[in-house]
Design an enzyme around this catalytic site. Structure first.
Site, mmCIF file in Angstrom:
data_model
loop_
_atom_site.group_PDB
_atom_site.id
_atom_site.type_symbol
_atom_site.label_atom_id
_atom_site.label_comp_id
_atom_site.label_asym_id
_atom_site.label_seq_id
_atom_site.Cartn_x
_atom_site.Cartn_y
_atom_site.Cartn_z
ATOM 1 N N LYS A 141 -11.672 5.671 0.983
ATOM 2 C CA LYS A 141 -11.881 6.269 2.297
ATOM 3 C C LYS A 141 -10.687 7.076 2.776
ATOM 4 O O LYS A 141 -10.843 8.139 3.341
ATOM 5 C CB LYS A 141 -12.217 5.162 3.301
ATOM 6 C CG LYS A 141 -12.603 5.679 4.681
ATOM 7 C CD LYS A 141 -13.931 6.399 4.655
ATOM 8 C CE LYS A 141 -14.296 7.001 5.977
ATOM 9 N NZ LYS A 141 -15.355 8.017 5.832
ATOM 10 N N HIS A 158 -24.952 37.183 -6.990
ATOM 11 C CA HIS A 158 -23.757 37.538 -7.758
ATOM 12 C C HIS A 158 -23.445 36.497 -8.826
ATOM 13 O O HIS A 158 -22.328 36.436 -9.333
ATOM 14 C CB HIS A 158 -22.557 37.713 -6.815
ATOM 15 C CG HIS A 158 -22.766 38.799 -5.808
ATOM 16 N ND1 HIS A 158 -22.717 40.129 -6.141
ATOM 17 C CD2 HIS A 158 -23.090 38.759 -4.497
ATOM 18 C CE1 HIS A 158 -22.963 40.861 -5.070
ATOM 19 N NE2 HIS A 158 -23.199 40.043 -4.049
ATOM 20 N N GLU A 165 -21.058 13.192 -4.219
ATOM 21 C CA GLU A 165 -20.166 12.031 -4.141
ATOM 22 C C GLU A 165 -20.902 10.695 -4.106
ATOM 23 O O GLU A 165 -20.370 9.707 -4.569
ATOM 24 C CB GLU A 165 -19.165 12.147 -2.997
ATOM 25 C CG GLU A 165 -19.756 12.099 -1.626
ATOM 26 C CD GLU A 165 -18.713 12.273 -0.527
ATOM 27 O OE1 GLU A 165 -17.554 11.895 -0.723
ATOM 28 O OE2 GLU A 165 -19.080 12.795 0.539
ATOM 29 N N ASN A 212 0.883 -1.177 0.000
ATOM 30 C CA ASN A 212 0.000 0.000 0.000
ATOM 31 C C ASN A 212 0.908 1.210 0.000
ATOM 32 O O ASN A 212 1.666 1.409 0.944
ATOM 33 C CB ASN A 212 -0.879 -0.020 1.255
ATOM 34 C CG ASN A 212 -1.558 1.316 1.499
ATOM 35 O OD1 ASN A 212 -1.869 2.035 0.554
ATOM 36 N ND2 ASN A 212 -1.795 1.643 2.748
HETATM 37 C C1 F6R Z 1 -16.170 13.175 1.833
HETATM 38 C C2 F6R Z 1 -14.960 12.597 2.362
HETATM 39 C C3 F6R Z 1 -13.653 13.187 1.952
HETATM 40 C C4 F6R Z 1 -12.719 13.272 3.166
HETATM 41 C C5 F6R Z 1 -11.325 13.744 2.730
HETATM 42 C C6 F6R Z 1 -10.397 13.933 3.896
HETATM 43 O O1 F6R Z 1 -17.294 12.531 2.322
HETATM 44 O O2 F6R Z 1 -14.989 11.658 3.099
HETATM 45 O O3 F6R Z 1 -13.826 14.436 1.357
HETATM 46 O O4 F6R Z 1 -13.277 14.160 4.090
HETATM 47 O O5 F6R Z 1 -10.776 12.815 1.842
HETATM 48 O O6 F6R Z 1 -10.223 12.746 4.596
HETATM 49 P P1 F6R Z 1 -9.667 12.721 6.069
HETATM 50 O O7 F6R Z 1 -10.628 13.430 6.927
HETATM 51 O O8 F6R Z 1 -9.528 11.280 6.392
HETATM 52 O O9 F6R Z 1 -8.343 13.441 6.027
#
Ligand code: F6R
Length: 615
Positions: A610, A511, A495, A101
């Site tokens: 995620k 605007h 999303e 990863n």
């Molecule tokens: C939207 C979402 C993403 C995260 C972003 C930051 O629902 O989940 O926009 O908020 O990728 O991720 P973190 O908070 O894990 O840094």
């Protein structure tokens, strides 16, 4: 970005790996693969698609026996998602097998050198280069696997969490990490390796989280040995006791993780302020902040860096910190901040907000701020995550695992925690009286119950969703504290339902965006009683006279907006700076129901993952 799982012990490895990969699909899900050792033979199966596709292929193609194995769920970085580019990857001799990863940035130059030495490659991945580099070093210098991996990793630039085994020594897995997370579960005569603890939580509560530039030798019948990659020195790693349980990471009767996580918000918010909000004493106690109050109080300014939903929480915090604690705040997209040569002073405080604690851009912004001498405070959800460790201090949101890719409870718990911080700083600066502070604490303590009440509108929101599910565009408007909520509402809708949506400060409408309004445009307006209410009502009137469809989020008992709006969703009344915690809920539910009605993959929307551990 990707999820990795490994097992070595006395059980059959495959069921553990398969289930683990399912739990890690939030990290990526465009292809998956597994390698299992059985009597010195390696059985592989790799496929484009999800872990479920892998399971189907395994059952028809290979033996799933063996008590050493590794598996991978991928989010493509180098090479398109296809069977060949899927992990595990194998060295030219067929002996070494790896999952990875991260990204090896200098893989092209290494690949050229290996090709000159006669190596061949079947995939487009950086990972196949890495496993062959390990092999080259191992053979050339006649080294054991652990030493060869260590030496190879000294030559690579980039990020990795890897697990490697040698089929000729089926008693050992080597794991290492730099920049990507890696946890080792320690059971009775068995070990687990994973990107987070969820794949092994039902087997053991004991885990080692590898630090950057550490390598672990995981050998059957031995204790895990951890060494520094740089100089081979032995590391005395602490075995941590895990606090999560299995119920927290499964769907618990809900159709989707996202819905479960929306409904978890009353408890999640409670968990965020548990032990920190002491109404009777009239105080806020945040241990990560207590020793650094002077840094905040004397700060030239606070810079908040984050991405996506966390950035929206940062915007809400800007209003809260400036209003309550009177400290100047700038909110930056981490990805822009780090690349634009920003001016950072030694007396700046940088707050990094991140659910996963692994977002590459946020991490890079932290490193930049640290190099300029600023103090860094991390607001993360995932305990032990890289950002939490890279920060000088910080506080966890304690929202519990968020599996749905669309962030929900992470957002509201971030706002809760940032509100606690602002209140603590306001009281430390002496700009809020004891009774004002107490009033705010009482209000904050009531929020979980009010969120619960807000959730009761779910059935009505489902009805509203039916009306608008086939619309091509949405507009979201809010002012003040609720402007970032409008942005968040729009992000949630796009999303997971792939409907185009934009968020705007309500007063900006005239605007430009007003030109979009006609009878086909639904406009979600946050029009709670506190916060420029009359002005927002005027905006609603402007929309109405252009025949836009109005979905209004109002305070319980509101009558004026009811007369103008097509649909009205009520939220309980609260003090102004806490309204985002309530107005966010109907917007999450609206996007959820629309996406479900459109038959979209709510928990794993296309092209997303995620935790975004690539830049
Ligand atoms: C939207 C979402 C993403 C995260 C972003 C930051 O629902 O989940 O926009 O908020 O990728 O991720 P973190 O908070 O894990 O840094």
């Amino acid at each position: 970005m990707c999820g990795i799982v490994g097992y070595i012990g006395h059980r059959q490895a495959y069921p553990i790996i398969l289930k683990g990969l399912q739990r890690l699909e939030y990290r990526g899900y465009d292809s998956a693969g597994v390698a299992l050792i059985n009597e010195n033979e390696v059985n592989f199966c790799k496929t484009k698609g999800k872990v479920a596709d892998l399971a189907a292929k395994v059952s028809s193609k290979i033996s799933d026996k063996g008590n050493l194995g590794i598996g991978h769920t991928r989010w493509a970085t180098h090479g398109v998602p296809n069977d060949t580019n899927s992990h595990p990857h194998v060295s030219n001799s067929g002996n070494l097998v790896i999952i990875h990863n991260g990204i090896i940035e200098n893989y092209e130059s290494i690949k050229k050198e290996l090709i000159n030495r006669g190596y061949t490659f079947s995939s487009d991945t950086d990972t196949e280069v890495l496993v062959n580099l390990i092999e080259e070093i191992k053979i050339r210098e006649n080294l054991k696997l652990g030493r060869a991996v260590r030496q190879a990793l000294r030559e690579v630039v980039g990020a990795y969490a890897i697990a490697v085994f040698d089929k000729t020594r089926p008693d050992e897995i080597i794991a290492a990490k730099l920049g990507s997370p890696l946890a080792i579960g320690i059971g009775e005569d068995e070990f687990f390796i994973a990107s987070d603890a969820s794949p092994f939580i039902e087997y053991t509560k004991n885990a080692i989280y590898l630090e950057d530039e550490e390598l672990a030798i995981i050998k059957r019948g031995h204790e895990v040995k951890v060494r520094k990659i740089k100089d081979d020195s032995l590391v005395n790693s602490t075995i941590q006791e895990l606090k999560i349980n299995i119920d927290q990471i499964e769907k618990g009767g809900y159709d989707h993780f996202m819905l479960k996580e929306i409904y978890e918000q009353p408890n999640a918010i409670l968990d965020t302020f548990r032990g920190r909000l002491l109404v009777n004493e009239g105080i806020v106690k945040l241990s990560g902040l207590e020793n650094h109050l002077d840094k905040f109080i004397n700060a030239r300014r606070i810079i908040i860096v984050a991405c996506g939903t966390s950035w929206h929480a940062g915007l809400v915090a800007e209003y809260i910190f400036e209003d309550l604690a009177r400290i100047p705040v700038e909110v930056e997209y981490a990805s822009e901040f780090r690349y634009r040569n920003p001016i950072i002073y030694e007396d700046d405080v940088l707050i990094a907000i991140s659910q996963s604690g692994e977002t590459a851009d946020t991490l890079a912004a932290i490193k930049l701020a640290k190099s300029k001498g600023a103090f860094v405070f991390g607001v993360c959800n995932v305990v032990g995550s890289t950002i939490s460790r890279e920060s000088h201090s910080g506080a966890y949101t304690h929202a519990g695992p968020e599996i749905g890719v669309a962030s929900t409870k992470a957002f509201t718990t971030q706002i809760t925690l940032l509100s606690l911080m602002a209140l603590r700083l306001a009281s430390a600066k002496g700009i809020i009286s004891k009774s004002q502070l107490r009033e705010h604490l009482i209000e904050l303590e009531l929020i979980p119950e009010k969120v619960k009440k807000g959730l009761q509108s779910d059935a009505y929101i489902q009805e509203v969703s039916k009306v608008y599910k086939d619309t091509a565009n949405f507009l979201y408007l809010g002012r003040g504290y609720n402007f970032p909520v409008a942005l968040e509402g729009a992000l949630k809708l796009k999303e997971i339902s792939y409907i185009h949506a934009e968020g705007y400060p309500a007063a900006e409408m005239k605007h430009g965006p007003i030109a979009l309004i006609d009878e086909n445009m639904p406009i979600v307006v946050i029009a709670t009683k506190k916060g420029h209410y009359e002005k927002v009502v005027s905006n609603i009137q402007e929309i109405k006279s252009r025949k836009g469809k109005i979905i209004a989020i109002v305070t319980e008992g509101d009558t004026s907006v009811k007369e103008l709006a097509d649909h009205v969703i009520e939220v309980p009344e609260t003090t102004e700076f806490l309204t985002p915690l309530l107005t966010t809920i109907p917007l999450q539910l609206l996007s959820y129901h629309i996406a479900v009605m459109l038959d979209k993959n709510v928990d794993q929307p296309r092209n997303l993952a995620k935790s975004v551990t690539v830049e």
